[in-house]
Design a protein around this motif. Structure first.
Motif, PDB file in Angstrom:
ATOM      1  N   ARG A  75       0.802  -1.263   0.121  1.00  0.00           N
ATOM      2  CA  ARG A  75       0.096   0.056  -0.071  1.00  0.00           C
ATOM      3  C   ARG A  75       0.902   1.177   0.001  1.00  0.00           C
ATOM      4  N   MET A  76       1.952   1.336   0.981  1.00  0.00           N
ATOM      5  CA  MET A  76       2.797   2.424   0.782  1.00  0.00           C
ATOM      6  C   MET A  76       3.523   2.877  -0.617  1.00  0.00           C
ATOM      7  N   CYS A  77       3.775   1.481  -1.150  1.00  0.00           N
ATOM      8  CA  CYS A  77       4.421   1.713  -2.319  1.00  0.00           C
ATOM      9  C   CYS A  77       3.489   2.142  -3.456  1.00  0.00           C
ATOM     10  N   GLY A  78       2.389   1.721  -3.279  1.00  0.00           N
ATOM     11  CA  GLY A  78       1.419   2.380  -4.427  1.00  0.00           C
ATOM     12  C   GLY A  78       0.912   3.824  -4.098  1.00  0.00           C
ATOM     13  N   GLN A  79       1.120   4.336  -2.555  1.00  0.00           N
ATOM     14  CA  GLN A  79       1.064   5.637  -2.557  1.00  0.00           C
ATOM     15  C   GLN A  79       1.975   6.447  -2.951  1.00  0.00           C
ATOM     16  N   ALA A  80       3.259   5.799  -2.557  1.00  0.00           N
ATOM     17  CA  ALA A  80       4.529   6.405  -3.238  1.00  0.00           C
ATOM     18  C   ALA A  80       4.431   6.787  -4.740  1.00  0.00           C
ATOM     19  N   HIS A  81       3.932   5.756  -5.424  1.00  0.00           N
ATOM     20  CA  HIS A  81       4.089   6.103  -6.801  1.00  0.00           C
ATOM     21  C   HIS A  81       2.953   7.065  -7.383  1.00  0.00           C
ATOM     22  N   MET A  82       1.853   7.172  -6.445  1.00  0.00           N
ATOM     23  CA  MET A  82       0.713   8.223  -6.891  1.00  0.00           C
ATOM     24  C   MET A  82       1.562   9.580  -6.883  1.00  0.00           C
ATOM     25  N   ARG A  83       2.169   9.659  -5.535  1.00  0.00           N
ATOM     26  CA  ARG A  83       2.884  10.931  -5.339  1.00  0.00           C
ATOM     27  C   ARG A  83       3.925  11.369  -6.461  1.00  0.00           C
ATOM     28  N   ARG A  84       4.707  10.202  -7.061  1.00  0.00           N
ATOM     29  CA  ARG A  84       5.450  10.554  -7.963  1.00  0.00           C
ATOM     30  C   ARG A  84       4.835  11.012  -9.331  1.00  0.00           C
ATOM     31  N   PHE A  85       3.596  10.259  -9.436  1.00  0.00           N
ATOM     32  CA  PHE A  85       3.020  10.820 -10.809  1.00  0.00           C
ATOM     33  C   PHE A  85       2.339  12.187 -10.671  1.00  0.00           C
ATOM     34  N   ASP A  86       2.091  12.695  -9.210  1.00  0.00           N
ATOM     35  CA  ASP A  86       1.713  14.222  -9.053  1.00  0.00           C
ATOM     36  C   ASP A  86       3.002  14.933  -9.357  1.00  0.00           C
ATOM     37  N   GLU A  87       4.330  14.686  -8.990  1.00  0.00           N
ATOM     38  CA  GLU A  87       5.378  15.366  -9.423  1.00  0.00           C
ATOM     39  C   GLU A  87       5.605  15.539 -10.871  1.00  0.00           C
ATOM     40  N   ASN A  88       5.556  14.454 -11.407  1.00  0.00           N
ATOM     41  CA  ASN A  88       6.230  14.218 -12.892  1.00  0.00           C
ATOM     42  C   ASN A  88       5.062  14.107 -14.190  1.00  0.00           C
ATOM     43  N   GLY A  89       4.114  13.706 -13.594  1.00  0.00           N
ATOM     44  CA  GLY A  89       2.908  13.153 -14.663  1.00  0.00           C
ATOM     45  C   GLY A  89       3.130  12.273 -15.472  1.00  0.00           C
ATOM     46  N   GLU A  90       4.183  11.310 -15.163  1.00  0.00           N
ATOM     47  CA  GLU A  90       4.699   9.806 -15.784  1.00  0.00           C
ATOM     48  C   GLU A  90       3.522   8.747 -15.455  1.00  0.00           C
ATOM     49  N   HIS A  93       3.850   5.502 -13.353  1.00  0.00           N
ATOM     50  CA  HIS A  93       3.844   5.406 -11.736  1.00  0.00           C
ATOM     51  C   HIS A  93       2.290   5.013 -11.514  1.00  0.00           C
ATOM     52  N   LEU A  94       1.413   5.507 -12.184  1.00  0.00           N
ATOM     53  CA  LEU A  94      -0.109   5.231 -11.973  1.00  0.00           C
ATOM     54  C   LEU A  94      -0.216   3.675 -12.158  1.00  0.00           C
ATOM     55  N   GLU A  95       0.417   3.205 -13.233  1.00  0.00           N
ATOM     56  CA  GLU A  95       0.196   1.890 -13.514  1.00  0.00           C
ATOM     57  C   GLU A  95       0.986   0.827 -12.312  1.00  0.00           C
ATOM     58  N   LYS A  96       2.025   1.241 -11.857  1.00  0.00           N
ATOM     59  CA  LYS A  96       2.582   0.534 -10.670  1.00  0.00           C
ATOM     60  C   LYS A  96       1.778   0.893  -9.446  1.00  0.00           C
ATOM     61  N   ALA A  97       1.227   2.175  -9.425  1.00  0.00           N
ATOM     62  CA  ALA A  97       0.467   2.294  -8.170  1.00  0.00           C
ATOM     63  C   ALA A  97      -0.820   1.431  -8.081  1.00  0.00           C
ATOM     64  N   GLN A  98      -1.256   1.226  -9.354  1.00  0.00           N
ATOM     65  CA  GLN A  98      -2.689   0.418  -9.388  1.00  0.00           C
ATOM     66  C   GLN A  98      -2.391  -1.028  -8.870  1.00  0.00           C
ATOM     67  N   LYS A  99      -1.147  -1.653  -9.549  1.00  0.00           N
ATOM     68  CA  LYS A  99      -0.582  -2.906  -9.392  1.00  0.00           C
ATOM     69  C   LYS A  99      -0.718  -3.179  -7.890  1.00  0.00           C
ATOM     70  N   ARG A 100       0.039  -2.349  -7.083  1.00  0.00           N
ATOM     71  CA  ARG A 100       0.525  -2.415  -5.794  1.00  0.00           C
ATOM     72  C   ARG A 100      -0.811  -2.290  -4.945  1.00  0.00           C
ATOM     73  N   LEU A 101      -1.876  -1.324  -5.137  1.00  0.00           N
ATOM     74  CA  LEU A 101      -2.903  -1.016  -4.315  1.00  0.00           C
ATOM     75  C   LEU A 101      -3.953  -2.204  -4.570  1.00  0.00           C
ATOM     76  N   TYR A 102      -4.002  -2.567  -5.647  1.00  0.00           N
ATOM     77  CA  TYR A 102      -5.266  -3.676  -6.015  1.00  0.00           C
ATOM     78  C   TYR A 102      -4.633  -4.978  -4.935  1.00  0.00           C
ATOM     79  N   LYS A 103      -3.139  -5.226  -5.103  1.00  0.00           N
ATOM     80  CA  LYS A 103      -2.576  -6.425  -4.340  1.00  0.00           C
ATOM     81  C   LYS A 103      -2.623  -6.439  -2.712  1.00  0.00           C
ATOM     82  N   ALA A 104      -2.641  -5.377  -2.514  1.00  0.00           N
ATOM     83  CA  ALA A 104      -2.610  -4.800  -1.207  1.00  0.00           C
ATOM     84  C   ALA A 104      -4.096  -4.990  -0.733  1.00  0.00           C
ATOM     85  N   LEU A 105      -5.031  -4.447  -1.385  1.00  0.00           N
ATOM     86  CA  LEU A 105      -6.528  -4.756  -0.973  1.00  0.00           C
ATOM     87  C   LEU A 105      -6.882  -6.196  -0.765  1.00  0.00           C
TER      88      LEU A 105
END
Length: 225
Positions: A75-90, A93-105
């Motif tokens: 979950r923390m990894c997913g959150q961090a990637h979301m913050r990275r997307f907010d920083e650089n718009g890549e 990072h959203l794809e990685k965040a989705q993967k991590r958050l889904y698995k965490a749930l």
């Protein structure tokens, strides 16, 4: 003072990093200790707002056998990637965040902690959908939070996000604008009502952007203001 707390925090981070580095150097093949050290290093960087380094360390932790099923780490990894997307718009990072958050749930254990943590985790996923522009998916998740977690501490904020997403959907071609705006007005009416305990309306209802959104939704719904 704030200065003293900042210095203490800086010193603590340095000491913790040295300790974790020592663990990694001592026995790099010890997966359990290595996983703990890598995860905690990533967590330190996460709480310091160092999103770029945090994602690197947390990604490493998520790949280790001892942390692959650790929902907190994922979950923390997913959150961090979301913050990275907010920083650089890549969007990677959203794809990685989705993967991590889904698995965490999926890995979140059943119990009191899950009941408290689940609505937060679901709203993180909904926020991810918003960033993607997948408004229907975001609204579906938010609707589940309002339905199943009425005691959620940020319930009013969830209602507000629902209205924002419904407004976005209402502006899309072919959408059921009037139905969406009717539902939006119902949510906003609830925010405008007096809260229990003599606390008045929710602070959200006093914000200019929310009042303007309320007026706009009423207009689209059928002229009621």
């Amino acid at each position: 003072s704030r200065f003293v707390r900042k210095r203490w925090r800086t010193a603590f981070v340095k000491v913790a990093r040295r300790r974790y580095d020592a663990v990694l150097e001592k026995d790099p093949k010890d997966d359990e200790n290595r996983g703990r050290a890598v995860y905690r290093t990533g967590a330190l960087l996460f709480y310091e707002g160092e999103w770029a380094d945090a994602t690197k360390w947390l990604d490493k932790a998520c790949k280790l056998k001892s942390r692959r099923k650790d929902f907190r780490c994922l979950r923390m990894c997913g959150q961090a990637h979301m913050r990275r997307f907010d920083e650089n718009g890549e969007h990677a990072h959203l794809e990685k965040a989705q993967k991590r958050l889904y698995k965490a749930l999926k890995l979140m254990p059943v119990g009191i902690e899950a009941f408290i943590t689940l609505p937060h985790a679901l709203m993180e996923l909904a926020s991810l959908y918003e960033r993607y522009g997948a408004f229907e998916g975001a609204l579906d998740i938010m609707g589940r939070v309002t339905e199943f977690f009425p005691g959620y501490g940020k319930y009013e904020e969830v209602m507000h996000r629902c209205v924002v997403v419904m407004h976005h959907l209402g502006n899309l071609p072919g959408s059921m604008t009037q139905t969406l705006m009717q539902r939006s007005v119902e949510f906003l009416d609830a925010l405008m009502e007096e809260r229990s305990g003599g606390r008045g309306v929710h602070p959200l209802a006093q914000r200019d952007d929310v009042l303007l959104l309320y007026a706009r939704c009423c207009e689209l719904e059928g002229g009621r203001v």
